[in-house]
Design a protein around this motif. Structure first.
Motif, PDB file in Angstrom:
ATOM      1  N   ASP A 291       0.982  -1.228  -0.102  1.00  5.86           N
ATOM      2  CA  ASP A 291      -0.098  -0.015  -0.163  1.00  5.86           C
ATOM      3  C   ASP A 291       0.742   1.263   0.084  1.00  5.86           C
ATOM      4  O   ASP A 291       0.706   2.263  -0.986  1.00  5.86           O
ATOM      5  CB  ASP A 291      -0.912   0.001   1.175  1.00  5.86           C
ATOM      6  N   THR A 292       1.705   1.216   0.908  1.00  9.61           N
ATOM      7  CA  THR A 292       2.684   2.670   1.091  1.00  9.61           C
ATOM      8  C   THR A 292       3.912   2.302   1.630  1.00  9.61           C
ATOM      9  O   THR A 292       4.127   1.184   2.507  1.00  9.61           O
ATOM     10  CB  THR A 292       1.997   3.547   2.175  1.00  9.61           C
ATOM     11  N   ILE A 315       1.655  -1.893   4.572  1.00 12.65           N
ATOM     12  CA  ILE A 315       2.520  -0.640   4.855  1.00 12.65           C
ATOM     13  C   ILE A 315       3.933  -1.377   5.366  1.00 12.65           C
ATOM     14  O   ILE A 315       4.117  -1.784   6.403  1.00 12.65           O
ATOM     15  CB  ILE A 315       1.840   0.258   6.112  1.00 12.65           C
TER      16      ILE A 315
END
Length: 319
Positions: A291-292, A315
């Motif tokens: 995602d990030t 994440i």
């Protein structure tokens, strides 16, 4: 060294106990290796730790983080298997199994120390960020599908709660294994993303399905449990590895015994299963969904996004 750590326990406001700052570097000990962390990934386990689940106040301060990939003291690129104990490697032979950060300092730091036995070679084709996603969420999904679900290529599997790290891994791994993967989510955007990742069909949470499925992968808990039980064919299997919405749903016992349903608990996975997962990724091109990627100094933002469910995939934090 700079680290993200649990300084206090607060069941109602877990992020209030998260601190960012300097912590002591790992001390050398026989049978252990110190790894320079290149990437580490967040898991719900980290939020539960801040609530005091599996982490007693007497163990504080505790550097958080189960998963990491990095470089050991010999220059090898490695991935950490984060289950400590039960093997006698680096700890007492009678020490019970624990997940990193329940007893030992974790991976949200510039360095981490684990038993040398817990290190596996990182495949050259995986980035440090990708490899850091595998040891908890993706290993959990791998064990759920390939060890505990009893499914075969062509079977239909329902994944509850598309978006989280385990659910995302279940979709990708299930597709790679030739399963018909269906997924649910309350969020339309997450349902669309699940289709992009290989889900054959997606549904709003709780929706009636076109037919009953062979197995349900359950990580949500109370909010989806009744739907999971009702969606399963006679003799089918529910595999449970989490309960993020609560652990105490109505039991549905009549349906379970009458239809001879199987309810199987699944926790993490073995070092051998992690090796299998790494090999599968290396040979098939399967990659974790990220995602990030955030710098470790912005770990609080990552924790907040995970707590709100505002993510699709993993994440990753980089020291």
């Amino acid at each position: 060294m700079f680290a993200a750590y649990a300084a206090r326990i607060d069941a109602d406001d877990p992020l209030s106990g998260l601190e960012l700052g300097e912590r002591p570097e790992p001390e050398a000990r026989p049978g252990w290796s110190t790894v320079t962390v290149r990437a580490a990934s967040l898991n719900h386990h980290d939020l539960w730790s801040l609530r005091g689940v599996g982490l007693p106040a007497g163990k504080l301060p505790m550097i958080l983080g189960c998963d990491a990939a990095g470089i050991d003291e010999h220059g090898n690129e490695v991935v950490l298997h984060s289950v400590i104990g039960q093997t006698g490697h680096g700890v007492g032979a009678d020490e019970p199994r624990s997940i990193l950060t329940e007893r030992y300092q974790g991976t949200f730091a510039q360095q981490v120390s684990v038993p040398t036995w817990n290190l596996l070679p990182k495949p050259a084709g995986l980035s440090f960020e990708e490899a850091a996603c595998l040891p908890t969420a993706w290993l959990t999904a791998y064990r759920m599908l390939f060890t505990n679900a009893g499914v075969r290529p062509g079977d239909t599997v329902l994944v509850q709660g598309a978006g989280g790290g385990v659910a995302t891994a279940l979709i990708v791994l299930g597709k790679a294994a030739g399963l018909r993967v269906w997924a649910t989510s309350r969020d339309e955007a997450k349902r669309a993303r699940a289709l992009e990742l290989g889900a054959e069909q997606v549904f709003p949470s709780g929706a009636r399905l076109p037919e009953r499925v062979d197995a349900v992968m359950e990580t949500v808990g109370a909010a989806t449990w009744s739907h999971s039980v009702k969606s399963l064919r006679p003799g089918g299997t529910i595999v449970i590895s989490g309960a993020t919405s609560g652990p105490n749903p109505p039991a549905e016992l009549t349906r379970i015994f009458f239809l001879e349903l199987k309810v199987v608990g699944s926790t993490m996975g073995t070092k051998e299963e992690l090796a299998g997962l790494l090999a599968l990724c290396a040979t098939t091109g399967v990659r974790p969904v990220i995602d990030t990627v955030l710098p470790l100094a912005e770990a609080r933002e990552g924790f907040a996004r995970m707590a709100k469910g505002e993510l699709f995939g993993k994440i990753v934090l980089t020291p």
